[in-house]
Design a protein around this motif. Sequence first.
Motif, PDB file in Angstrom:
ATOM      1  N   GLY A  56      52.216  25.895  32.265  1.00  0.00           N
ATOM      2  CA  GLY A  56      53.126  26.904  32.131  1.00  0.00           C
ATOM      3  C   GLY A  56      52.521  28.330  31.753  1.00  0.00           C
ATOM      4  O   GLY A  56      52.881  29.305  31.259  1.00  0.00           O
ATOM      5  N   THR A  57      51.036  28.616  32.321  1.00  0.00           N
ATOM      6  CA  THR A  57      50.439  29.920  32.024  1.00  0.00           C
ATOM      7  C   THR A  57      50.002  30.329  33.272  1.00  0.00           C
ATOM      8  O   THR A  57      49.945  29.557  34.310  1.00  0.00           O
ATOM      9  N   GLU A  58      49.396  31.670  33.366  1.00  0.00           N
ATOM     10  CA  GLU A  58      48.655  32.105  34.498  1.00  0.00           C
ATOM     11  C   GLU A  58      47.575  32.970  33.639  1.00  0.00           C
ATOM     12  O   GLU A  58      47.382  33.160  32.625  1.00  0.00           O
ATOM     13  N   ALA A  59      46.605  33.208  34.447  1.00  0.00           N
ATOM     14  CA  ALA A  59      45.347  34.054  34.000  1.00  0.00           C
ATOM     15  C   ALA A  59      45.581  35.444  34.699  1.00  0.00           C
ATOM     16  O   ALA A  59      45.551  35.484  36.043  1.00  0.00           O
ATOM     17  N   GLN A  60      45.692  36.572  33.959  1.00  0.00           N
ATOM     18  CA  GLN A  60      45.504  37.807  34.571  1.00  0.00           C
ATOM     19  C   GLN A  60      44.220  38.430  34.635  1.00  0.00           C
ATOM     20  O   GLN A  60      43.656  38.566  33.513  1.00  0.00           O
ATOM     21  N   ILE A  61      43.730  38.771  35.798  1.00  0.00           N
ATOM     22  CA  ILE A  61      42.283  39.549  35.867  1.00  0.00           C
ATOM     23  C   ILE A  61      42.616  41.017  35.668  1.00  0.00           C
ATOM     24  O   ILE A  61      43.358  41.768  36.487  1.00  0.00           O
ATOM     25  N   ARG A  62      41.933  41.608  34.809  1.00  0.00           N
ATOM     26  CA  ARG A  62      42.112  42.990  34.511  1.00  0.00           C
ATOM     27  C   ARG A  62      40.842  43.927  34.459  1.00  0.00           C
ATOM     28  O   ARG A  62      39.741  43.291  33.972  1.00  0.00           O
ATOM     29  N   PRO A  63      40.757  45.065  34.607  1.00  0.00           N
ATOM     30  CA  PRO A  63      39.794  45.932  34.522  1.00  0.00           C
ATOM     31  C   PRO A  63      39.131  46.015  33.120  1.00  0.00           C
ATOM     32  O   PRO A  63      39.868  45.855  32.087  1.00  0.00           O
ATOM     33  N   ARG A  64      37.738  46.268  33.060  1.00  0.00           N
ATOM     34  CA  ARG A  64      37.410  46.776  31.590  1.00  0.00           C
ATOM     35  C   ARG A  64      37.236  48.205  31.790  1.00  0.00           C
ATOM     36  O   ARG A  64      36.875  48.975  32.571  1.00  0.00           O
ATOM     37  N   SER A  65      37.792  48.566  30.523  1.00  0.00           N
ATOM     38  CA  SER A  65      37.886  50.094  30.258  1.00  0.00           C
ATOM     39  C   SER A  65      36.773  50.820  30.456  1.00  0.00           C
ATOM     40  O   SER A  65      36.452  51.705  30.958  1.00  0.00           O
ATOM     41  N   GLY A  66      35.750  50.235  29.706  1.00  0.00           N
ATOM     42  CA  GLY A  66      34.346  50.859  29.713  1.00  0.00           C
ATOM     43  C   GLY A  66      33.732  51.133  31.292  1.00  0.00           C
ATOM     44  O   GLY A  66      33.400  52.363  31.656  1.00  0.00           O
ATOM     45  N   LEU A  67      34.010  50.120  32.251  1.00  0.00           N
ATOM     46  CA  LEU A  67      33.474  50.429  33.478  1.00  0.00           C
ATOM     47  C   LEU A  67      34.368  51.396  34.365  1.00  0.00           C
ATOM     48  O   LEU A  67      34.075  52.054  34.937  1.00  0.00           O
ATOM     49  N   ALA A  68      35.636  51.296  34.057  1.00  0.00           N
ATOM     50  CA  ALA A  68      36.560  52.215  34.598  1.00  0.00           C
ATOM     51  C   ALA A  68      36.219  53.767  34.200  1.00  0.00           C
ATOM     52  O   ALA A  68      35.952  54.611  34.988  1.00  0.00           O
ATOM     53  N   LEU A  69      35.906  54.059  32.909  1.00  0.00           N
ATOM     54  CA  LEU A  69      36.008  55.143  32.281  1.00  0.00           C
ATOM     55  C   LEU A  69      34.383  55.834  32.650  1.00  0.00           C
ATOM     56  O   LEU A  69      34.174  56.877  33.501  1.00  0.00           O
ATOM     57  N   ILE A  90      36.575  30.891  40.133  1.00  0.00           N
ATOM     58  CA  ILE A  90      37.148  32.592  39.717  1.00  0.00           C
ATOM     59  C   ILE A  90      36.177  33.526  40.200  1.00  0.00           C
ATOM     60  O   ILE A  90      35.193  33.836  39.918  1.00  0.00           O
ATOM     61  N   LYS A  91      36.778  34.503  41.242  1.00  0.00           N
ATOM     62  CA  LYS A  91      36.002  35.607  41.907  1.00  0.00           C
ATOM     63  C   LYS A  91      36.928  36.866  41.760  1.00  0.00           C
ATOM     64  O   LYS A  91      38.009  36.734  41.648  1.00  0.00           O
ATOM     65  N   ILE A  92      36.130  37.863  41.402  1.00  0.00           N
ATOM     66  CA  ILE A  92      36.650  39.128  41.143  1.00  0.00           C
ATOM     67  C   ILE A  92      36.521  40.246  42.174  1.00  0.00           C
ATOM     68  O   ILE A  92      35.510  40.408  42.699  1.00  0.00           O
ATOM     69  N   ILE A  93      37.682  40.806  42.424  1.00  0.00           N
ATOM     70  CA  ILE A  93      37.674  41.977  43.615  1.00  0.00           C
ATOM     71  C   ILE A  93      37.381  43.221  43.053  1.00  0.00           C
ATOM     72  O   ILE A  93      38.289  43.779  42.075  1.00  0.00           O
ATOM     73  N   LEU A  94      36.266  43.876  42.928  1.00  0.00           N
ATOM     74  CA  LEU A  94      36.031  45.219  42.214  1.00  0.00           C
ATOM     75  C   LEU A  94      35.884  46.143  43.407  1.00  0.00           C
ATOM     76  O   LEU A  94      35.512  46.023  44.328  1.00  0.00           O
ATOM     77  N   ILE A  95      36.513  47.412  43.074  1.00  0.00           N
ATOM     78  CA  ILE A  95      36.285  48.519  43.859  1.00  0.00           C
ATOM     79  C   ILE A  95      35.685  49.669  42.874  1.00  0.00           C
ATOM     80  O   ILE A  95      35.666  49.854  41.837  1.00  0.00           O
ATOM     81  N   ASN A  96      34.755  50.434  43.906  1.00  0.00           N
ATOM     82  CA  ASN A  96      34.354  51.624  43.336  1.00  0.00           C
ATOM     83  C   ASN A  96      34.880  52.901  43.456  1.00  0.00           C
ATOM     84  O   ASN A  96      34.609  53.155  44.776  1.00  0.00           O
ATOM     85  N   HIS A  97      35.410  53.594  42.765  1.00  0.00           N
ATOM     86  CA  HIS A  97      36.348  54.541  43.010  1.00  0.00           C
ATOM     87  C   HIS A  97      35.439  55.969  42.717  1.00  0.00           C
ATOM     88  O   HIS A  97      35.817  57.077  42.743  1.00  0.00           O
ATOM     89  N   GLY A  98      34.263  55.584  42.294  1.00  0.00           N
ATOM     90  CA  GLY A  98      33.268  56.811  42.100  1.00  0.00           C
ATOM     91  C   GLY A  98      32.790  57.337  43.307  1.00  0.00           C
ATOM     92  O   GLY A  98      32.833  56.947  44.441  1.00  0.00           O
ATOM     93  N   LYS A  99      31.833  58.237  43.032  1.00  0.00           N
ATOM     94  CA  LYS A  99      31.135  58.988  43.948  1.00  0.00           C
ATOM     95  C   LYS A  99      29.657  58.573  44.310  1.00  0.00           C
ATOM     96  O   LYS A  99      29.065  59.066  45.265  1.00  0.00           O
ATOM     97  N   LYS A 100      29.360  57.657  43.523  1.00  0.00           N
ATOM     98  CA  LYS A 100      27.974  56.928  43.453  1.00  0.00           C
ATOM     99  C   LYS A 100      28.067  55.421  43.652  1.00  0.00           C
ATOM    100  O   LYS A 100      29.119  54.872  43.090  1.00  0.00           O
TER     101      LYS A 100
END
Length: 144
Positions: A56-69, A90-100
């Motif tokens: 009756g549960t799910e796991a939600q994968i969310r960003p870490r605020s420190g990495l985002a900021l 468990i694998k995580i899709i990360l995206i780099n929205h930064g310039k570096k």
Amino acid sequence: MEYNLQIKLIHADAKLPYRANEGDAGLDLFSIEEKIIKAGEAALIGTGIQMALPKGTEAQIRPRSGLALKHAITVLNSPGTIDEGYRGEIKIILINHGKKDFKVEKQMRIAQMVIAPVLQVKLEESNELAESVRGQAGFGSTGQ
């Protein structure tokens, strides 16, 4: 109410998810690999864990605020959903929205996981829906 979450470490560098503070909603997830995510690109990062979620549960994968900021790194399909019956790594899709370019390092905290209840509903086709105050207003209709 407390539930048991079974975790299987399937890689030598894998770590158990970790709750930084008592009462935190999220459990930190750790990378088992070193990888460069180029600016504007996404990458799939392994955690080296498998799990058996409580019924009756799910796991939600969310960003870490420190990495985002600090680095503009976030979870691409946020929140990602892991269904109760999934038993793969468990694998995580990360995206780099930064310039570096960004370097993911082994043992780095890359995302957080929140375990949440899932309502199982019976679908019922209907020609009419109950009225509500909001109605069909959406997409900025509250003036915000």
